[in-house]
Write an enzyme that holds these catalytic residues in place. Structure first.
Site, PDB file in Angstrom:
ATOM      1  N   HIS A  19     -14.880  -8.816 -51.385  1.00  0.00           N
ATOM      2  CA  HIS A  19     -14.891 -10.102 -52.135  1.00  0.00           C
ATOM      3  C   HIS A  19     -13.888 -11.042 -51.612  1.00  0.00           C
ATOM      4  O   HIS A  19     -14.342 -12.379 -51.444  1.00  0.00           O
ATOM      5  CB  HIS A  19     -14.685  -9.864 -53.534  1.00  0.00           C
ATOM      6  CG  HIS A  19     -15.547  -9.003 -54.195  1.00  0.00           C
ATOM      7  ND1 HIS A  19     -16.294  -9.388 -55.090  1.00  0.00           N
ATOM      8  CD2 HIS A  19     -16.130  -7.848 -54.035  1.00  0.00           C
ATOM      9  CE1 HIS A  19     -17.378  -8.478 -55.676  1.00  0.00           C
ATOM     10  NE2 HIS A  19     -17.270  -7.514 -54.961  1.00  0.00           N
ATOM     11  N   ASP A  59     -14.985 -15.058 -59.561  1.00  0.00           N
ATOM     12  CA  ASP A  59     -15.578 -13.713 -59.111  1.00  0.00           C
ATOM     13  C   ASP A  59     -16.567 -13.099 -60.578  1.00  0.00           C
ATOM     14  O   ASP A  59     -16.179 -13.867 -61.645  1.00  0.00           O
ATOM     15  CB  ASP A  59     -14.840 -12.781 -58.373  1.00  0.00           C
ATOM     16  CG  ASP A  59     -15.785 -11.877 -57.452  1.00  0.00           C
ATOM     17  OD1 ASP A  59     -16.992 -11.726 -57.638  1.00  0.00           O
ATOM     18  OD2 ASP A  59     -15.002 -11.570 -56.507  1.00  0.00           O
TER      19      ASP A  59
END
Length: 439
Positions: A20, A118
């Site tokens: 990520h 996120d």
């Protein structure tokens, strides 16, 4: 005109996994190249493990370190998923949730226009709303994967479909962090002004349209964020010198590159079937086999095949440089979205062995594009065999179709102007829709 030229301040806040943080970091640098100020927020150890910010962007990119709160059961210095076994990840999410107060204080102090976040910080949107900061959810996953993940919550029959695509029950269940992963995704996506997705219309137009059909807010493709092929940063790396000498001795297109990312942990059975399958295929291989990838099987159990040579690499390896080497003819991969894009950037076809979550969806998409072949699993128990792996390896390494289609796909993945246009459009969206900041 002056208002149009006003520079934005954008906070970027990824989940604590390098799969990520990497795409978030790439996106941050691309936005900074447009002249906007970036505050990239993570924990100290993760910040220190990021690549260096290019010198020309250093005045625009601030790396903000927020210490990760201590949580029982988390080892000391564990600040990313790569630092812990899979079963401790809910505790990492619990620690991540403890960043709420320090992040709030930072946002109050710096008053950014936007925050790009996120799936994990379900608590963040209300804070941003109170402070007058606009939110964008950034999906590092493909549009196809995001669609199947969200589909369950828009149609009554989708749950079975989504689970068959590889999403396990654990995502739907409340874990030790106090909430489920699905709850996190729904809170962060539904509360965002828009969603940015790491994809492009040239590869995922159908999935983007499906997403828009179930989602009432802008879904903005930001391109694939392809890495650079210039290789300047690791050109003097000793690891690469050793690897290069070995690769240079191999025949053109003969080597299978094997890597399953940082998150996959192989069971004893899977490890054995992979080693035997590679041996049966007869191809030389270069296998990046990190500790977290492996089970309790000793490395000595890895059999080097009889008709070629094999090299097992136990530390970091420059994946892009290996994939781009002329001796590499195929990539045995778990089908993480980043790994797939890196392989296709250099026209390397895929031998696809997905294990979890979005990997099955990505494998299906790439199979449809004819750039790879998926290792067949039994319908009875969903296991793969050494024979099915060897067959997949032979198909990709020996049939020209996969190589030629991967080469065609590389024209899309490697089109710098195309992907820059996606970034330009995304930044323009943030410029046009920037909030009026509160005093």
């Amino acid at each position: 005109m002056a208002e149009q030229n006003e520079k934005l301040h954008i906070v970027v806040f990824p989940w604590l996994a390098f799969g990520h943080m990497g795409p978030f970091f790439e996106l941050a640098k691309l936005i900074a190249q447009k002249g906007h100020k970036i505050s990239f927020v993570s924990t100290p150890r993760n910040i220190h493990r990021l690549p260096k910010v290019p010198e020309n962007l250093q005045p625009l990119v601030d790396l903000i370190q927020l210490p990760l709160p201590r949580v029982d059961k988390l080892p000391e210095n564990a600040e990313a998923t790569v630092d812990i076994p899979h079963h401790l990840i809910p505790h990492l999410k619990q620690a991540f949730d403890g960043l709420q107060q320090p992040l709030t204080m930072f946002l109050e102090r710096c008053k950014p226009h936007w925050i790009i976040y996120d799936f994990a910080p379900h608590w963040l949107p209300p804070i941003c709303s109170q402070l007058g900061i606009s939110c964008i959810f950034f999906s590092i996953f493909s549009a196809s994967a995001l669609y199947y993940f969200l589909l369950d919550h828009y149609t009554s029959k989708a749950r079975v479909s989504a689970q068959n695509k590889g999403f396990p029950d654990e995502h739907y269940e409340t874990n030790e962090s106090g909430v489920s992963d699905v709850f996190r995704v729904l809170e962060t996506t539904n509360s965002a002004q828009a969603s940015a997705i790491r994809t492009c219309m040239e590869i995922e137009a159908a999935s983007l349209k499906l997403l828009e059909s179930i989602y009432s807010k802008p879904m903005i493709p930001v391109g694939l964020l392809p890495p650079s092929l210039e290789f300047s940063e690791d050109s003097n790396d000793e690891n690469w010198d050793t690897i290069l000498k070995w690769l240079d001795k191999q025949e053109k297109g003969s080597v299978v590159y094997v890597a399953f990312g940082s998150e996959v942990r192989l069971s004893d059975e899977d490890f054995t079937e992979i080693t035997k399958g590679i041996e049966m295929s007869g191809f030389p291989f270069f296998w990046v086999l990190k500790k977290q990838n492996t089970s309790n099987v000793e490395l000595q159990d890895l059999v080097v095949n009889n008709s070629g040579t094999g090299l097992v690499w136990r530390t970091w390896a420059p994946q892009m440089r290996i994939l781009a080497h002329k001796s590499v003819g195929g990539f045995l991969t778990h089908c993480g979205w980043s790994s797939v894009n890196e392989s296709l950037l250099v026209g390397c076809p895929l031998v696809m062995l997905p294990f979890q979550n979005d990997q099955f969806i990505v494998a299906k998409l790439m199979e449809e594009k004819r750039v790879g072949f998926q290792v067949q699993r039994s319908e009875h128990d969903e296991k793969f065999s050494r024979e099915s792996l060897a067959n997949a390896l032979k198909a990709v390494m020996l049939e020209k179709t996969y190589k030629s289609e991967a080469k065609e796909m590389s024209k899309i993945v490697g089109d710098k102007e195309l992907h820059q246009k996606y970034i330009d459009d995304f930044v323009e969206y943030m410029e046009i829709h920037k909030p009026v900041l509160k005093d």
